[in-house]
Design a protein around this motif. Structure first.
Motif, PDB file in Angstrom:
ATOM      1  N   THR A  64       0.802  -1.219   0.000  1.00  0.00           N
ATOM      2  CA  THR A  64       0.000   0.000   0.000  1.00  0.00           C
ATOM      3  C   THR A  64       0.834   1.268   0.000  1.00  0.00           C
ATOM      4  O   THR A  64       0.362   2.299  -0.472  1.00  0.00           O
ATOM      5  N   THR A  65       2.079   1.205   0.513  1.00  0.00           N
ATOM      6  CA  THR A  65       2.911   2.408   0.465  1.00  0.00           C
ATOM      7  C   THR A  65       3.176   2.794  -0.989  1.00  0.00           C
ATOM      8  O   THR A  65       3.201   3.975  -1.323  1.00  0.00           O
ATOM      9  N   GLU A  66       3.341   1.814  -1.841  1.00  0.00           N
ATOM     10  CA  GLU A  66       3.551   2.077  -3.258  1.00  0.00           C
ATOM     11  C   GLU A  66       2.241   2.435  -3.955  1.00  0.00           C
ATOM     12  O   GLU A  66       2.232   3.170  -4.940  1.00  0.00           O
ATOM     13  N   ALA A  67       1.129   1.954  -3.456  1.00  0.00           N
ATOM     14  CA  ALA A  67      -0.175   2.191  -4.077  1.00  0.00           C
ATOM     15  C   ALA A  67      -0.857   3.467  -3.575  1.00  0.00           C
ATOM     16  O   ALA A  67      -1.912   3.836  -4.095  1.00  0.00           O
ATOM     17  N   LEU A  68      -0.262   4.145  -2.620  1.00  0.00           N
ATOM     18  CA  LEU A  68      -0.916   5.297  -1.995  1.00  0.00           C
ATOM     19  C   LEU A  68      -1.356   6.351  -3.012  1.00  0.00           C
ATOM     20  O   LEU A  68      -2.489   6.829  -2.966  1.00  0.00           O
ATOM     21  N   ARG A  69      -0.491   6.703  -3.928  1.00  0.00           N
ATOM     22  CA  ARG A  69      -0.827   7.712  -4.935  1.00  0.00           C
ATOM     23  C   ARG A  69      -2.079   7.307  -5.712  1.00  0.00           C
ATOM     24  O   ARG A  69      -3.016   8.104  -5.881  1.00  0.00           O
ATOM     25  N   SER A  70      -2.118   6.065  -6.133  1.00  0.00           N
ATOM     26  CA  SER A  70      -3.273   5.575  -6.894  1.00  0.00           C
ATOM     27  C   SER A  70      -4.534   5.542  -6.042  1.00  0.00           C
ATOM     28  O   SER A  70      -5.630   5.832  -6.534  1.00  0.00           O
ATOM     29  N   LEU A  71      -4.400   5.187  -4.779  1.00  0.00           N
ATOM     30  CA  LEU A  71      -5.563   5.150  -3.891  1.00  0.00           C
ATOM     31  C   LEU A  71      -6.130   6.543  -3.639  1.00  0.00           C
ATOM     32  O   LEU A  71      -7.352   6.716  -3.578  1.00  0.00           O
ATOM     33  N   VAL A  72      -5.270   7.534  -3.505  1.00  0.00           N
ATOM     34  CA  VAL A  72      -5.744   8.910  -3.326  1.00  0.00           C
ATOM     35  C   VAL A  72      -6.536   9.344  -4.566  1.00  0.00           C
ATOM     36  O   VAL A  72      -7.632   9.898  -4.456  1.00  0.00           O
ATOM     37  N   VAL A  73      -6.011   9.075  -5.750  1.00  0.00           N
ATOM     38  CA  VAL A  73      -6.730   9.396  -6.987  1.00  0.00           C
ATOM     39  C   VAL A  73      -8.054   8.632  -7.037  1.00  0.00           C
ATOM     40  O   VAL A  73      -9.103   9.196  -7.360  1.00  0.00           O
ATOM     41  N   SER A  74      -8.012   7.347  -6.676  1.00  0.00           N
ATOM     42  CA  SER A  74      -9.205   6.508  -6.699  1.00  0.00           C
ATOM     43  C   SER A  74     -10.295   7.071  -5.791  1.00  0.00           C
ATOM     44  O   SER A  74     -11.468   7.111  -6.164  1.00  0.00           O
ATOM     45  N   GLN A  75      -9.911   7.514  -4.602  1.00  0.00           N
ATOM     46  CA  GLN A  75     -10.902   8.059  -3.670  1.00  0.00           C
ATOM     47  C   GLN A  75     -11.342   9.467  -4.052  1.00  0.00           C
ATOM     48  O   GLN A  75     -12.538   9.746  -4.139  1.00  0.00           O
ATOM     49  N   GLN A  76     -10.380  10.331  -4.257  1.00  0.00           N
ATOM     50  CA  GLN A  76     -10.693  11.740  -4.439  1.00  0.00           C
ATOM     51  C   GLN A  76     -11.340  12.057  -5.788  1.00  0.00           C
ATOM     52  O   GLN A  76     -12.197  12.933  -5.865  1.00  0.00           O
ATOM     53  N   LEU A  77     -10.927  11.365  -6.828  1.00  0.00           N
ATOM     54  CA  LEU A  77     -11.415  11.699  -8.164  1.00  0.00           C
ATOM     55  C   LEU A  77     -12.358  10.666  -8.769  1.00  0.00           C
ATOM     56  O   LEU A  77     -13.130  10.986  -9.656  1.00  0.00           O
ATOM     57  N   LEU A  78     -12.291   9.429  -8.274  1.00  0.00           N
ATOM     58  CA  LEU A  78     -13.096   8.366  -8.878  1.00  0.00           C
ATOM     59  C   LEU A  78     -14.157   7.812  -7.943  1.00  0.00           C
ATOM     60  O   LEU A  78     -14.898   6.903  -8.308  1.00  0.00           O
ATOM     61  N   GLY A  79     -14.217   8.331  -6.722  1.00  0.00           N
ATOM     62  CA  GLY A  79     -15.328   8.032  -5.838  1.00  0.00           C
ATOM     63  C   GLY A  79     -15.320   6.700  -5.113  1.00  0.00           C
ATOM     64  O   GLY A  79     -16.376   6.241  -4.677  1.00  0.00           O
ATOM     65  N   THR A  80     -14.165   6.076  -4.960  1.00  0.00           N
ATOM     66  CA  THR A  80     -14.169   4.802  -4.238  1.00  0.00           C
ATOM     67  C   THR A  80     -14.372   5.040  -2.742  1.00  0.00           C
ATOM     68  O   THR A  80     -13.864   6.001  -2.171  1.00  0.00           O
ATOM     69  N   LYS A  81     -15.126   4.151  -2.143  1.00  0.00           N
ATOM     70  CA  LYS A  81     -15.528   4.291  -0.734  1.00  0.00           C
ATOM     71  C   LYS A  81     -15.166   3.073   0.103  1.00  0.00           C
ATOM     72  O   LYS A  81     -15.631   2.925   1.227  1.00  0.00           O
ATOM     73  N   GLU A  82     -14.349   2.187  -0.448  1.00  0.00           N
ATOM     74  CA  GLU A  82     -13.989   0.946   0.232  1.00  0.00           C
ATOM     75  C   GLU A  82     -12.651   0.497  -0.349  1.00  0.00           C
ATOM     76  O   GLU A  82     -12.428   0.627  -1.550  1.00  0.00           O
ATOM     77  N   ILE A  83     -11.761  -0.026   0.513  1.00  0.00           N
ATOM     78  CA  ILE A  83     -10.453  -0.497   0.057  1.00  0.00           C
ATOM     79  C   ILE A  83     -10.229  -1.919   0.563  1.00  0.00           C
ATOM     80  O   ILE A  83     -10.491  -2.218   1.731  1.00  0.00           O
ATOM     81  N   HIS A  84      -9.727  -2.766  -0.319  1.00  0.00           N
ATOM     82  CA  HIS A  84      -9.352  -4.131   0.043  1.00  0.00           C
ATOM     83  C   HIS A  84      -7.891  -4.351  -0.321  1.00  0.00           C
ATOM     84  O   HIS A  84      -7.485  -4.069  -1.456  1.00  0.00           O
TER      85      HIS A  84
END
Length: 166
Positions: A64-84
């Motif tokens: 997840t440390t490497e995926a953090l950038r993508s997760l921020v984009v996923s939440q902030q711009l693409l509306g994801t509300k759950e992470i697995h």
């Protein structure tokens, strides 16, 4: 240039037989999944997730440390509300240490590459369940991640089963 896989022919077949059509930009299930890039994994099939339903973020080890950038984009711009977070048994990240990999880089690529690799944490881990716990905690503690459900899982490469890690 020669390729090990005939991408163009395979893509033509996909276009004809498997292309699901235009999908919305935002994942319809509002889910982000972080998993390993291991070629033996097909998280879409293993989880029953169709194209367009979830953001699938893959990297070595599913870290997840490497995926953090993508997760921020996923939440902030693409509306994801759950992470697995899904790591797996038999992962290549279980079989080396940073020092061992840096030594291999020095042997294969030389001293200047080894010096550059000294600044990189390749994020290996000795225990798959603990790596899931660490990565879930990292996300829950990050000020960049929204307060959403975050769950951790291990995919068992031997039989295809997933199990929740608490």
């Amino acid at each position: 240039m020669e390729y090990a896989i005939d991408f163009e022919a395979n893509n033509a077949k996909f276009q004809k037989e498997g292309f699901p059509g235009q999908q919305p930009l935002r994942p319809s299930k509002h889910v982000a999944i972080v998993s390993c890039m291991d070629a033996r994994l097909d998280m879409h099939k293993a989880l029953g997730v169709a194209i367009g339903e979830a953001n699938l973020i893959q990297n070595a080890g599913g870290r997840t440390t490497e995926a953090l950038r993508s997760l921020v984009v996923s939440q902030q711009l693409l509306g994801t509300k759950e992470i697995h977070v899904i790591h797996h048994t038999g992962c290549g990240m279980l079989i080396f240490t940073n020092t061992e990999l840096r030594n291999k880089i020095k042997q294969d690529l030389g001293t200047s590459a080894a010096d550059a690799a000294g600044a990189v944490d390749f994020l290996p881990f000795p225990d798959v369940d603990q790596s899931v716990r660490d990565d879930v905690k990292f996300l829950k503690d990050s000020p960049l991640i929204m307060d959403v459900p975050i769950q951790g899982w291990v995919y068992q490469i031997e039989d295809g089963k997933i199990r929740k890690v608490d």
